[in-house]
Design a protein around this motif. Structure first.
Motif, short mmCIF file in Angstrom:
data_model
loop_
_atom_site.label_atom_id
_atom_site.label_comp_id
_atom_site.label_asym_id
_atom_site.label_seq_id
_atom_site.Cartn_x
_atom_site.Cartn_y
_atom_site.Cartn_z
N LEU A 1 0.83 -1.20 0.00
CA LEU A 1 0.00 0.00 0.00
C LEU A 1 0.87 1.25 0.00
CD1 LEU A 1 -2.75 1.31 0.09
CD2 LEU A 1 -2.70 1.06 2.58
N PHE A 2 1.93 1.27 0.83
CA PHE A 2 2.81 2.43 0.89
C PHE A 2 3.46 2.69 -0.47
CE2 PHE A 2 7.03 4.27 1.56
CZ PHE A 2 6.66 5.45 2.19
N VAL A 3 3.94 1.64 -1.11
CA VAL A 3 4.60 1.79 -2.40
C VAL A 3 3.59 2.26 -3.44
CG1 VAL A 3 5.74 0.51 -4.25
CG2 VAL A 3 6.42 0.15 -1.89
N LEU A 4 2.37 1.74 -3.40
CA LEU A 4 1.33 2.19 -4.32
C LEU A 4 1.07 3.67 -4.13
CD1 LEU A 4 -1.01 1.86 -6.30
CD2 LEU A 4 -2.42 1.22 -4.35
N LEU A 5 0.96 4.11 -2.90
CA LEU A 5 0.66 5.50 -2.61
C LEU A 5 1.79 6.40 -3.09
CD1 LEU A 5 -0.89 5.10 0.92
CD2 LEU A 5 -2.02 5.12 -1.30
N MET A 6 3.02 5.95 -2.98
CA MET A 6 4.14 6.75 -3.46
C MET A 6 3.99 7.01 -4.95
SD MET A 6 7.47 5.32 -1.51
CE MET A 6 7.46 3.82 -2.43
N GLY A 7 3.46 6.06 -5.67
CA GLY A 7 3.31 6.23 -7.10
C GLY A 7 2.39 7.36 -7.48
N LEU A 8 1.51 7.75 -6.59
CA LEU A 8 0.57 8.81 -6.87
C LEU A 8 1.17 10.19 -6.74
CD1 LEU A 8 -2.43 7.23 -5.07
CD2 LEU A 8 -2.00 7.32 -7.52
N VAL A 9 2.40 10.27 -6.30
CA VAL A 9 3.03 11.56 -6.08
C VAL A 9 3.65 12.11 -7.34
CG1 VAL A 9 4.75 12.76 -4.68
CG2 VAL A 9 3.41 10.94 -3.69
N THR A 10 3.38 11.52 -8.48
CA THR A 10 3.90 12.04 -9.72
C THR A 10 2.77 12.63 -10.53
OG1 THR A 10 3.56 9.96 -10.81
CG2 THR A 10 5.70 10.30 -9.80
N PRO A 11 3.08 13.47 -11.47
CA PRO A 11 2.02 14.10 -12.25
C PRO A 11 1.27 13.08 -13.09
CG PRO A 11 4.17 14.65 -13.14
CD PRO A 11 4.39 13.86 -11.89
N LEU A 12 -0.04 13.24 -13.16
CA LEU A 12 -0.84 12.41 -14.05
C LEU A 12 -0.78 13.10 -15.41
CD1 LEU A 12 -3.79 11.69 -11.66
CD2 LEU A 12 -1.94 10.16 -12.31
N ALA A 13 0.29 12.88 -16.13
CA ALA A 13 0.53 13.57 -17.39
C ALA A 13 1.20 12.63 -18.36
CB ALA A 13 1.43 14.77 -17.14
N ALA A 14 1.35 13.07 -19.57
CA ALA A 14 1.97 12.22 -20.57
C ALA A 14 3.47 12.10 -20.30
CB ALA A 14 1.72 12.78 -21.96
N GLU A 15 3.94 10.88 -20.10
CA GLU A 15 5.34 10.47 -19.97
C GLU A 15 6.33 11.58 -19.64
OE1 GLU A 15 7.21 7.45 -19.57
OE2 GLU A 15 5.29 6.72 -20.19
N PRO A 16 6.39 12.01 -18.39
CA PRO A 16 7.42 12.98 -18.05
C PRO A 16 8.79 12.33 -18.13
CG PRO A 16 6.36 12.17 -16.07
CD PRO A 16 5.62 11.56 -17.24
N ALA A 17 9.77 13.05 -18.64
CA ALA A 17 11.12 12.50 -18.73
C ALA A 17 11.75 12.40 -17.35
CB ALA A 17 11.98 13.36 -19.65
N ALA A 18 11.48 13.40 -16.51
CA ALA A 18 12.02 13.40 -15.15
C ALA A 18 11.20 14.37 -14.31
CB ALA A 18 13.48 13.80 -15.15
N PHE A 19 11.13 14.08 -13.02
CA PHE A 19 10.34 14.88 -12.10
C PHE A 19 10.98 14.79 -10.72
CE2 PHE A 19 6.58 16.65 -10.27
CZ PHE A 19 6.39 16.00 -9.05
N GLU A 20 11.00 15.91 -10.01
CA GLU A 20 11.51 15.92 -8.64
C GLU A 20 10.72 16.96 -7.85
OE1 GLU A 20 15.58 17.23 -6.41
OE2 GLU A 20 15.78 16.01 -8.22
N ALA A 21 10.45 16.68 -6.60
CA ALA A 21 9.74 17.64 -5.74
C ALA A 21 10.03 17.33 -4.28
CB ALA A 21 8.24 17.58 -6.00
N ARG A 22 9.77 18.31 -3.44
CA ARG A 22 9.79 18.10 -2.00
C ARG A 22 8.43 17.59 -1.60
NH1 ARG A 22 13.87 18.26 0.61
NH2 ARG A 22 12.74 18.38 2.56
#
Length: 190
Positions: free
Chosen positions: A5-26
């Motif tokens: 569940l924790f790993v699944l939830l982590m996956g939601l922290v990225t943009p729901l957008a078309a194939e980002p090449a890279a993403f980083e955030a606090r």
């Protein structure tokens, strides 16, 4: 199951957008659990490289790292010890990674197969709000709904767990490359 569940939830922290090449955030997150009086708070950084890796680095209140790779999950403890879960030892890793890839890439077809996507507010200067309700019974036993507030980048993700727990994730200091015009479009059927 809590790791899954924790790993699944982590996956939601990225943009729901078309194939980002890279993403980083606090990130700052707060987890409430039924039966516990106090919420657990943590903060750190999340990194995503399309098709390669999701890295969730907790910096406070302690250091801890999860790395999700296409065929395995690696958990790195504060003292540096690493535990690895490989797809051949745990077949759910492949299913989980397929789900995360759909969430990361904003694959609308795959996302619609996994979740009922419900708009909560129209697009405006502040972005959009929508709710994801799991279609899969096994996932629905863990997650009731996920609410997302997203502008150019995801800003707030609130996960309502089936057992009454909540995970509230706020993102800031976004960096990465993603075209502005490739965001997930949520149709309002009302």
């Amino acid at each position: 199951m809590k790791l899954v569940l924790f790993v699944l939830l982590m996956g939601l922290v990225t943009p729901l957008a078309a194939e980002p090449a890279a993403f980083e955030a606090r990130f700052q997150q707060e987890r409430t659990t039924p039966g516990l009086d106090r919420a657990f708070r943590s903060e750190g950084r999340v990194h995503w490289v399309a098709g390669e890796e999701l890295r969730w680095e907790t910096e406070s209140p302690f250091e801890h790292v999860y790395r999700l790779l296409p065929d395995r999950i690696i958990e790195i403890h504060p003292e540096g010890e690493a535990e690895e879960i490989r797809a051949e030892d745990a077949p759910w890793v492949v299913s989980l990674n397929e789900l995360l890839m759909a969430l990361m890439s904003g694959d609308q077809e795959q996302l619609a197969a996994l979740f009922d996507v419900q708009p909560l507010a129209a697009d405006d200067e502040d972005g959009m709000r929508f709710r994801l309700k799991p279609r899969d019974e096994a996932l629905a036993e863990q997650i009731d709904a996920i609410e997302v507030v997203q502008g150019r980048w995801p800003e707030h993700i609130h996960i309502k767990e089936a057992d009454g727990g909540h995970l509230d994730i706020r993102l800031s200091d976004h960096q990465g490359d993603r075209p502005d015009d490739e965001m997930l479009e949520v149709e309002d059927d009302s």
